[in-house]
Design an enzyme around this catalytic site. Sequence first.
Site, short mmCIF file in Angstrom:
data_model
loop_
_atom_site.label_atom_id
_atom_site.label_comp_id
_atom_site.label_asym_id
_atom_site.label_seq_id
_atom_site.Cartn_x
_atom_site.Cartn_y
_atom_site.Cartn_z
N TYR A 99 87.44 76.54 109.93
CA TYR A 99 88.14 77.68 109.32
C TYR A 99 88.68 77.28 107.95
O TYR A 99 88.62 78.05 107.00
CB TYR A 99 89.29 78.16 110.22
CG TYR A 99 89.89 79.45 109.70
CD1 TYR A 99 89.37 80.67 110.11
CD2 TYR A 99 90.92 79.44 108.77
CE1 TYR A 99 89.87 81.86 109.60
CE2 TYR A 99 91.42 80.62 108.26
CZ TYR A 99 90.90 81.83 108.67
OH TYR A 99 91.39 83.00 108.16
N PHE A 144 78.89 98.36 85.48
CA PHE A 144 78.08 98.33 86.69
C PHE A 144 78.81 99.23 87.70
O PHE A 144 80.03 99.39 87.63
CB PHE A 144 77.91 96.89 87.23
CG PHE A 144 77.04 96.88 88.45
CD1 PHE A 144 75.71 97.22 88.35
CD2 PHE A 144 77.57 96.58 89.70
CE1 PHE A 144 74.91 97.27 89.49
CE2 PHE A 144 76.75 96.62 90.84
CZ PHE A 144 75.43 96.97 90.72
N THR A 145 78.05 99.82 88.62
CA THR A 145 78.61 100.85 89.52
C THR A 145 79.89 100.37 90.23
O THR A 145 80.93 101.02 90.16
CB THR A 145 77.56 101.26 90.57
OG1 THR A 145 77.05 100.07 91.18
CG2 THR A 145 76.43 102.04 89.93
N ASP A 160 80.68 88.75 84.04
CA ASP A 160 79.93 88.98 85.28
C ASP A 160 78.60 88.26 85.10
O ASP A 160 77.73 88.69 84.34
CB ASP A 160 79.72 90.49 85.46
CG ASP A 160 78.93 90.82 86.72
OD1 ASP A 160 78.27 89.93 87.27
OD2 ASP A 160 78.97 92.00 87.14
N LYS A 180 72.55 87.40 94.12
CA LYS A 180 71.62 87.34 92.98
C LYS A 180 71.56 85.89 92.47
O LYS A 180 70.57 85.21 92.66
CB LYS A 180 72.09 88.29 91.88
CG LYS A 180 71.98 89.76 92.28
CD LYS A 180 72.55 90.67 91.22
CE LYS A 180 72.47 92.11 91.63
NZ LYS A 180 71.14 92.70 91.62
N ARG A 199 68.74 104.59 89.08
CA ARG A 199 69.73 104.08 88.14
C ARG A 199 69.88 105.13 87.04
O ARG A 199 69.49 104.95 85.90
CB ARG A 199 69.29 102.73 87.55
CG ARG A 199 69.15 101.61 88.56
CD ARG A 199 70.43 100.96 89.04
NE ARG A 199 71.28 101.73 89.91
CZ ARG A 199 72.26 101.20 90.67
NH1 ARG A 199 72.48 99.92 90.67
NH2 ARG A 199 73.03 101.96 91.41
N PHE A 237 75.74 107.38 95.27
CA PHE A 237 74.33 107.00 95.38
C PHE A 237 74.03 106.18 96.64
O PHE A 237 72.91 106.16 97.12
CB PHE A 237 73.87 106.22 94.14
CG PHE A 237 74.55 104.89 93.96
CD1 PHE A 237 75.77 104.79 93.32
CD2 PHE A 237 73.96 103.72 94.44
CE1 PHE A 237 76.40 103.56 93.16
CE2 PHE A 237 74.57 102.49 94.28
CZ PHE A 237 75.80 102.41 93.65
C1 LIG Z 1 75.80 92.95 87.47
C2 LIG Z 1 76.31 93.08 88.87
N1 LIG Z 1 77.60 92.89 89.12
C3 LIG Z 1 78.10 92.99 90.36
C4 LIG Z 1 77.31 93.30 91.44
C5 LIG Z 1 77.89 93.45 92.80
O1 LIG Z 1 77.48 92.41 93.60
P1 LIG Z 1 77.36 92.56 95.20
O2 LIG Z 1 76.22 93.49 95.47
O3 LIG Z 1 77.13 91.18 95.68
O4 LIG Z 1 78.65 93.13 95.68
C6 LIG Z 1 75.94 93.51 91.22
C7 LIG Z 1 75.07 93.86 92.33
O5 LIG Z 1 73.98 94.35 92.20
C8 LIG Z 1 75.44 93.40 89.90
O6 LIG Z 1 74.14 93.61 89.62
#
Ligand SMILES: Cc1ncc(COP(=O)(O)O)c(C=O)c1O
Length: 482
Positions: free
Chosen positions: A80, A132-133, A223, A266, A389, A455
Amino acid sequence: MSKIKLSHYKDLPIEMHKVRTVQKLTLLPIDERVKAIEGAGFNSFLLRNKDVFLDMLTDSGTNAMSDLQIAAMMRPDDAYSGSETFYRLEKSVQDFFGTKFFLPTHQGRACENIIAQVYVKPGQITPMNYHFTTTKAHISARGGIVDEIYSEEAININSECNFKGDIDMGKLKALVAKEGVEKISFVRIELGTNLIGGQPISLKNMKEIKKFCVEKGLMVVMDVSLLADNLYFIKTKEKEYQNMEIGAIVREIAKCGDILYFSARKLGCARGGGIAMFEEKYFMHMRDLVPFYEGFITYGGMSTREMEAIAVGLEETLDFEMINQGPEFIAAFGKELQSFGVPIVTPVGGLGCHIDARAFLDHVPSGEYPAASLIAAIYITCGCRGMERGTVSEDRNPDGTDHIASVELVRLALPRRVFTLSQIKFAADRIGWLYKNRKLIGGLEFTEEPKVLRFFVGRLAPKTPWTEKLVKKFKEDFGDSL
Ligand SMILES: Cc1ncc(COP(=O)(O)O)c(C=O)c1O
């Protein structure tokens, strides 16, 4: 592959790996594909993977892993707290970025949650090259405002610009002069800007941003989820760095940020995430939210197996033959699509090939979601699942109107080292056929619409019975072919 010359082919993306584990695929008959997409509310996220032939939804958590990663997954130290696995991952992150402090999280958006909770105050602005979303959702949830200060070329679908992800320094300076430093939460840099076609940002631009932010006393959050592809573009397109070792380039990039976060779905080709920092003060600001939302600070919600795989995955990201596989395969896919006249984003970026749905379906109005319609039509035509997208990926404006996306794209992601060239050619052939028959495709409307990140699980339906016409033409041209 970069060092191999052939007599006939130029730019053949030769795989510098071999495939030793395979997963069987099926391509359903077209009538079953129609039933599947109807059952999924015309949302590719809601398809079952067993109904998908080539899963080009995303690279998140779906990149192929290496033999060394799989081997590392056999030696986790499950505890843990204080597991040796954590210290191995921490060291790997430190060696990779040159940073000192590390907080593990279960995935990328978990980092965004923590960063937004700590650093975004209501009414503050977060300037960035592109949102990013999930980033935007977390910043908005804290009452913050996302301000995209991209250069004009960023949303120019066909451009000569190699670094469409660059921030417009003039816009950044003007914003800070107008609003004042207090009004800015931090400057966010996204490497390999996802939503505009996986377009890279130059290291030159990152250095300019950092210099300006140091002068003004602004924090820079990076990021780096899509770092691998961005690294490839810096190495191959930014002259100054062509002879620099990849590890040295990574450390130069890292120095441009105060806080770096990543989705290890990623970067690192496994499943997890984390936040890396140079200074202890940032670690202390955020530390206590990790046990609150994620898990203890030595696992952050990740399985120790995945942590072992990420540690190896980061090391492997320093291999040019690893980071070039994605962009070079994507470029080959782009070429195939272009040979059929399919309009795509150029220069092709990382992550996947991006079709310009506005040009492909110029008869479908933006309010009828051309990119979402095209995703459904592509699935019906060849069983390939892409990701919308465009406007569906934007939530509505406060007055309830649709926020029409600046670019309306279909993303066909190529998870690294997963597909073969013949699969790519198959997809391009069928999408080429679809392009010839594009006038058969109509628009969609929402039947069930979540307020945030609609989405993911929203459901749609065709506005007219266009899928029937598409199936009829498919059967005329392809007979009983799958
Ligand atoms: C540029 C970017 N930032 C953040 C994220 C969010 O990551 P996660 O899907 O691991 O939550 C993504 C996911 O596609 C991404 O492409």
